[in-house]
Design a protein around this motif. Structure first.
Motif, PDB file in Angstrom:
ATOM      1  N   LEU A   1       0.833  -1.210   0.000  1.00 32.72           N
ATOM      2  CA  LEU A   1       0.000   0.000   0.000  1.00 32.72           C
ATOM      3  C   LEU A   1       0.863   1.255   0.000  1.00 32.72           C
ATOM      4  CD1 LEU A   1      -2.852  -0.980   2.453  1.00 32.72           C
ATOM      5  CD2 LEU A   1      -2.877  -0.957  -0.021  1.00 32.72           C
ATOM      6  N   GLY A   2       1.953   1.208   0.803  1.00 31.85           N
ATOM      7  CA  GLY A   2       2.838   2.376   0.877  1.00 31.85           C
ATOM      8  C   GLY A   2       3.453   2.698  -0.471  1.00 31.85           C
TER       9      GLY A   2
ATOM     10  N   PHE B   1       0.958   4.173  -2.801  1.00 32.35           N
ATOM     11  CA  PHE B   1       0.677   5.575  -2.498  1.00 32.35           C
ATOM     12  C   PHE B   1       1.790   6.482  -3.019  1.00 32.35           C
ATOM     13  CE2 PHE B   1       0.931   9.234   0.426  1.00 32.35           C
ATOM     14  CZ  PHE B   1      -0.276   9.805   0.108  1.00 32.35           C
TER      15      PHE B   1
ATOM     16  N   MET C   1       1.287   9.257  -5.875  1.00 40.10           N
ATOM     17  CA  MET C   1       1.567  10.650  -5.521  1.00 40.10           C
ATOM     18  C   MET C   1       2.590  11.262  -6.492  1.00 40.10           C
ATOM     19  SD  MET C   1       0.035  12.148  -3.148  1.00 40.10           S
ATOM     20  CE  MET C   1      -0.033  13.903  -3.296  1.00 40.10           C
TER      21      MET C   1
ATOM     22  N   THR D   1      -2.906  16.602 -10.219  1.00 37.44           N
ATOM     23  CA  THR D   1      -4.144  15.967  -9.792  1.00 37.44           C
ATOM     24  C   THR D   1      -3.975  15.398  -8.397  1.00 37.44           C
ATOM     25  OG1 THR D   1      -3.366  13.977 -10.865  1.00 37.44           O
ATOM     26  CG2 THR D   1      -4.948  15.307 -12.076  1.00 37.44           C
ATOM     27  N   PRO D   2      -3.712  16.214  -7.372  1.00 41.54           N
ATOM     28  CA  PRO D   2      -3.399  15.662  -6.059  1.00 41.54           C
ATOM     29  C   PRO D   2      -4.470  14.701  -5.585  1.00 41.54           C
ATOM     30  CG  PRO D   2      -3.855  18.001  -5.908  1.00 41.54           C
ATOM     31  CD  PRO D   2      -3.755  17.668  -7.350  1.00 41.54           C
ATOM     32  N   GLY D   3      -4.042  13.491  -5.203  1.00 41.77           N
ATOM     33  CA  GLY D   3      -4.965  12.529  -4.612  1.00 41.77           C
ATOM     34  C   GLY D   3      -5.591  11.553  -5.582  1.00 41.77           C
ATOM     35  N   MET D   4      -5.787  11.962  -6.854  1.00 44.03           N
ATOM     36  CA  MET D   4      -6.553  11.104  -7.766  1.00 44.03           C
ATOM     37  C   MET D   4      -5.803   9.819  -8.095  1.00 44.03           C
ATOM     38  SD  MET D   4      -8.297  13.713 -10.410  1.00 44.03           S
ATOM     39  CE  MET D   4      -9.112  15.171  -9.839  1.00 44.03           C
TER      40      MET D   4
ATOM     41  N   SER E   1      -3.161   8.648  -6.629  1.00 44.63           N
ATOM     42  CA  SER E   1      -2.782   7.883  -5.437  1.00 44.63           C
ATOM     43  C   SER E   1      -3.983   7.075  -4.934  1.00 44.63           C
ATOM     44  CB  SER E   1      -2.211   8.782  -4.345  1.00 44.63           C
ATOM     45  OG  SER E   1      -2.822  10.013  -4.329  1.00 44.63           O
ATOM     46  N   ALA E   2      -5.170   7.666  -4.931  1.00 48.96           N
ATOM     47  CA  ALA E   2      -6.348   6.918  -4.481  1.00 48.96           C
ATOM     48  C   ALA E   2      -6.583   5.695  -5.362  1.00 48.96           C
ATOM     49  CB  ALA E   2      -7.576   7.823  -4.498  1.00 48.96           C
ATOM     50  N   ALA E   3      -6.500   5.900  -6.678  1.00 51.51           N
ATOM     51  CA  ALA E   3      -6.773   4.793  -7.598  1.00 51.51           C
ATOM     52  C   ALA E   3      -5.716   3.701  -7.475  1.00 51.51           C
ATOM     53  CB  ALA E   3      -6.820   5.306  -9.035  1.00 51.51           C
TER      54      ALA E   3
ATOM     55  N   VAL F   1      -3.739   3.006  -4.891  1.00 53.86           N
ATOM     56  CA  VAL F   1      -3.861   2.305  -3.608  1.00 53.86           C
ATOM     57  C   VAL F   1      -5.038   1.345  -3.639  1.00 53.86           C
ATOM     58  CG1 VAL F   1      -4.398   2.621  -1.172  1.00 53.86           C
ATOM     59  CG2 VAL F   1      -2.702   4.061  -2.251  1.00 53.86           C
ATOM     60  N   PHE F   2      -6.116   1.745  -4.273  1.00 51.10           N
ATOM     61  CA  PHE F   2      -7.275   0.856  -4.403  1.00 51.10           C
ATOM     62  C   PHE F   2      -6.894  -0.422  -5.146  1.00 51.10           C
ATOM     63  CE2 PHE F   2     -11.042  -0.376  -6.980  1.00 51.10           C
ATOM     64  CZ  PHE F   2     -11.823  -0.840  -5.934  1.00 51.10           C
TER      65      PHE F   2
ATOM     66  N   LEU G   1      -5.075   0.265   6.999  1.00 48.95           N
ATOM     67  CA  LEU G   1      -4.122   1.144   6.317  1.00 48.95           C
ATOM     68  C   LEU G   1      -4.685   1.606   4.979  1.00 48.95           C
ATOM     69  CD1 LEU G   1      -1.237   2.301   6.506  1.00 48.95           C
ATOM     70  CD2 LEU G   1      -0.476   0.366   5.158  1.00 48.95           C
ATOM     71  N   PHE G   2      -5.331   0.658   4.287  1.00 49.56           N
ATOM     72  CA  PHE G   2      -5.960   0.996   3.008  1.00 49.56           C
ATOM     73  C   PHE G   2      -6.978   2.121   3.185  1.00 49.56           C
ATOM     74  CE2 PHE G   2      -9.839   0.158   0.468  1.00 49.56           C
ATOM     75  CZ  PHE G   2      -9.356   0.593  -0.749  1.00 49.56           C
TER      76      PHE G   2
ATOM     77  N   ILE H   1      -5.251   5.518   3.940  1.00 49.19           N
ATOM     78  CA  ILE H   1      -4.631   6.177   2.779  1.00 49.19           C
ATOM     79  C   ILE H   1      -5.710   6.699   1.840  1.00 49.19           C
ATOM     80  CG2 ILE H   1      -3.096   5.884   0.817  1.00 49.19           C
ATOM     81  CD1 ILE H   1      -1.569   3.849   2.281  1.00 49.19           C
ATOM     82  N   GLU H   2      -6.779   5.917   1.647  1.00 49.85           N
ATOM     83  CA  GLU H   2      -7.846   6.384   0.761  1.00 49.85           C
ATOM     84  C   GLU H   2      -8.497   7.656   1.305  1.00 49.85           C
ATOM     85  OE1 GLU H   2      -8.684   5.631  -2.137  1.00 49.85           O
ATOM     86  OE2 GLU H   2      -7.625   3.773  -2.466  1.00 49.85           O
TER      87      GLU H   2
ATOM     88  N   SER I   1      -6.188  10.462   0.564  1.00 50.13           N
ATOM     89  CA  SER I   1      -6.210  10.816  -0.858  1.00 50.13           C
ATOM     90  C   SER I   1      -7.479  11.579  -1.207  1.00 50.13           C
ATOM     91  CB  SER I   1      -6.125   9.562  -1.722  1.00 50.13           C
ATOM     92  OG  SER I   1      -4.946   8.870  -1.447  1.00 50.13           O
ATOM     93  N   PHE I   2      -8.608  11.095  -0.664  1.00 54.99           N
ATOM     94  CA  PHE I   2      -9.866  11.776  -0.966  1.00 54.99           C
ATOM     95  C   PHE I   2      -9.880  13.194  -0.399  1.00 54.99           C
ATOM     96  CE2 PHE I   2     -11.631   7.873  -2.471  1.00 54.99           C
ATOM     97  CZ  PHE I   2     -12.564   8.305  -3.382  1.00 54.99           C
TER      98      PHE I   2
ATOM     99  N   LEU J   1      -7.339  15.035  -0.169  1.00 54.00           N
ATOM    100  CA  LEU J   1      -6.552  15.828  -1.121  1.00 54.00           C
ATOM    101  C   LEU J   1      -7.400  16.227  -2.317  1.00 54.00           C
ATOM    102  CD1 LEU J   1      -3.060  14.115  -1.408  1.00 54.00           C
ATOM    103  CD2 LEU J   1      -3.613  16.308  -0.421  1.00 54.00           C
ATOM    104  N   VAL J   2      -8.160  15.254  -2.842  1.00 50.31           N
ATOM    105  CA  VAL J   2      -8.967  15.544  -4.030  1.00 50.31           C
ATOM    106  C   VAL J   2     -10.010  16.609  -3.725  1.00 50.31           C
ATOM    107  CG1 VAL J   2     -10.601  14.579  -5.659  1.00 50.31           C
ATOM    108  CG2 VAL J   2      -8.625  13.246  -4.970  1.00 50.31           C
TER     109      VAL J   2
ATOM    110  N   TYR K   1      -8.933  20.216  -3.089  1.00 53.74           N
ATOM    111  CA  TYR K   1      -7.959  20.579  -4.096  1.00 53.74           C
ATOM    112  C   TYR K   1      -7.711  22.079  -4.149  1.00 53.74           C
ATOM    113  CZ  TYR K   1      -5.585  20.619  -8.519  1.00 53.74           C
ATOM    114  OH  TYR K   1      -4.670  20.799  -9.511  1.00 53.74           O
TER     115      TYR K   1
ATOM    116  N   PHE L   1       2.141  21.038  -4.135  1.00 52.21           N
ATOM    117  CA  PHE L   1       1.484  19.892  -4.727  1.00 52.21           C
ATOM    118  C   PHE L   1       1.252  20.028  -6.216  1.00 52.21           C
ATOM    119  CE2 PHE L   1       0.244  18.704  -0.428  1.00 52.21           C
ATOM    120  CZ  PHE L   1       0.579  17.372  -0.502  1.00 52.21           C
TER     121      PHE L   1
END
Lengths: 172, 276
Positions: free
Chosen positions: A54-55, A58, A62, A70-73, A75-77, A79-80, B16-17, B20-21, B24-25, B27-28, B31, B40
């Motif tokens: 997972l790390g 991420f 990132m 696109t901060p977060g987008m 990385s979220a995808a 990690v999923f 942990l998953f 992190i999600e 990330s969310f 952050l989104v 924004y 960023f």
């Protein structure tokens, strides 16, 4: 595990550079964008600890986010996708289970197995990414079309990349 | 407590998953807050440096297009020189106001990163605060409006592209002066939608759409595009107008950043009125 380290560091840097400088600038028919960088997560060893998986996902996401605003987008995808990986590996394990000292690559487990493996994860990653990007379900069909076409192109790129690494690993 | 720790250890992967999600969310969703801290975005120094280097290399493959673009701009500028006008008494320069004080300052910049295929497209330029660029300045190319500067570092700046569904630009029909707002729909990079033009206006295909000059970001009358199709929305009192953008965002190389020396004055005055 340690002996893999330089190879994965190289993979990481190489895939990020290719993604940012080449693939992010290629758009087939206007909006299809292949995301090859997730190949890094696909090829990680079977016995990688969950937290590290997972790390790494991420950090990888990132890094891509940093270059594409696109901060977060990503990385979220990513990690999923990494989260789904252990469950998927368990579900599609061959009858005699995974052998030690092998990696989840086409070379070791064959085309069909790898296609199944890559298709599910790439589709999961792209669906997550594109739906976060749009952030609503009102453009459901156009988004789905983008997901499917991008998945196709990403898979093509992943297979081409796997063919290139074929020669290198034959002596194994 | 021991049970709690055991629970965390057993489910650390899922937890942990989720953690992190969530991050990330956050952050989104936040924004727009994060845009302000330029770390960023691609205007941060490290990413900017690398993008600049790669752009220097790829520019060689585009030299022909760039030359054409610059030649076109030269021709356009020459057309604006004094010599190209017949001297008449009622001729006023557009750039200078009645106090003959320069209102708009143009600074050339090079595009070092650009995208057209996302929902929220951004452009990175190779000029920053060192060159006098500030957030909120308009960006145009030789062919028309490109976007608005959102985020500036010392040497780089990011621009929210016209191809970003978060951006609306105040625009008007050049012929009839009816104004509305122009917005991209996230589909193809060649077209955008103009809304807010009332039904009693006459609109025909091919009409020019230009900036209205109301927002103090762009001067009045900078080209945005031409009317492609006009439709009457159901039960609404406004037209749905599809505009073909004049800028080819796929081949953007050089742009100009517009500084408005009188922006503060206008914004200040408008804020006083708003608070009433």
């Amino acid at each position: 595990m340690i002996s893999y380290l330089p190879r994965y560091i190289f993979n990481f840097i190489f895939l990020v550079l290719v993604q940012v400088f080449v693939l992010n600038n290629i758009q087939f028919s206007g909006f299809v964008n292949p995301y090859l960088y997730i190949l890094f997560i696909l090829t990680l060893p079977f016995d990688i600890p969950g937290w590290l998986l997972l790390g790494l996902a991420f950090v990888l996401g990132m890094t891509i986010d940093l270059f594409s605003n696109t901060p977060g987008m990503h990385s979220a995808a990513t990690v999923f996708m990494a989260f789904l990986r252990p469950y998927l590996l368990r579900a599609i394990a061959p009858r005699d289970d995974y052998q030690p000292a092998t990696l989840p690559i086409m070379n070791h487990y064959g085309f069909l197995w790898f296609l199944k493996y890559a298709f599910v994860l790439v589709l999961a990653h792209h669906s997550f990414l594109f739906f976060i990007e749009v952030f609503d379900f009102s453009h459901f069909w156009s988004t789905s079309w983008r997901i499917l076409s991008s998945t196709f192109f990403t898979l093509v790129f992943i297979f081409v990349a796997q063919l290139f690494s074929l020669g290198k690993n034959k002596q194994r | 407590m021991r049970n709690f720790i055991r629970f965390i250890l057993r489910h650390h992967f899922v937890l942990l998953f989720l953690l992190i999600e969530l991050f990330s969310f956050a952050l989104v969703v936040n924004y727009n807050d994060y845009q302000r801290s330029s770390w960023f975005s691609s205007s941060n120094r490290f990413a900017g440096f690398i993008l600049n280097k790669s752009n220097n290399a790829s520019q060689y493959f585009m030299l022909r297009e760039i030359n054409e673009e610059l030649a076109r701009e030269n021709a356009y500028l020459r057309g604006q020189m004094d010599e190209s006008f017949r001297i008449s008494k009622d001729y006023f320069s557009v750039v200078f106001d009645s106090l003959s004080q320069q209102q708009y300052v143009y600074r050339a910049a090079k595009v070092i990163n650009n995208s057209v295929n996302r929902h929220f497209n951004y452009i990175t330029l190779d000029k920053g605060t060192d060159n006098g660029i500030e957030p909120g300045m308009g960006v145009i190319s030789a062919r028309g409006v490109v976007g608005i500067v959102t985020n500036v570092s010392k040497r780089y700046s990011t621009v929210i592209s016209l191809l970003n569904t978060r951006l609306k630009i105040s625009s008007k029909l050049k012929e009839t002066n009816f104004f509305g707002s122009l917005e991209w729909d996230g589909q193809t990079y060649e077209y955008a939608n103009l809304s807010g033009i009332p039904r009693h206006a006459t609109v025909s295909v091919g009409d020019l759409v230009v900036t209205s000059g109301y927002s103090a970001i762009f001067p009045e009358g900078i080209l945005i595009g031409t009317v492609e199709t006009v439709e009457k929305g159901k039960g609404e009192s406004f037209y749905d107008i599809r505009v073909k953008l004049s800028v080819d965002f796929k081949r953007l190389a050089f742009v100009e950043v517009i500084g408005n020396n009188m922006k503060e004055e206008q914004v200040e005055l408008e804020n006083i009125t708003k608070n009433d």
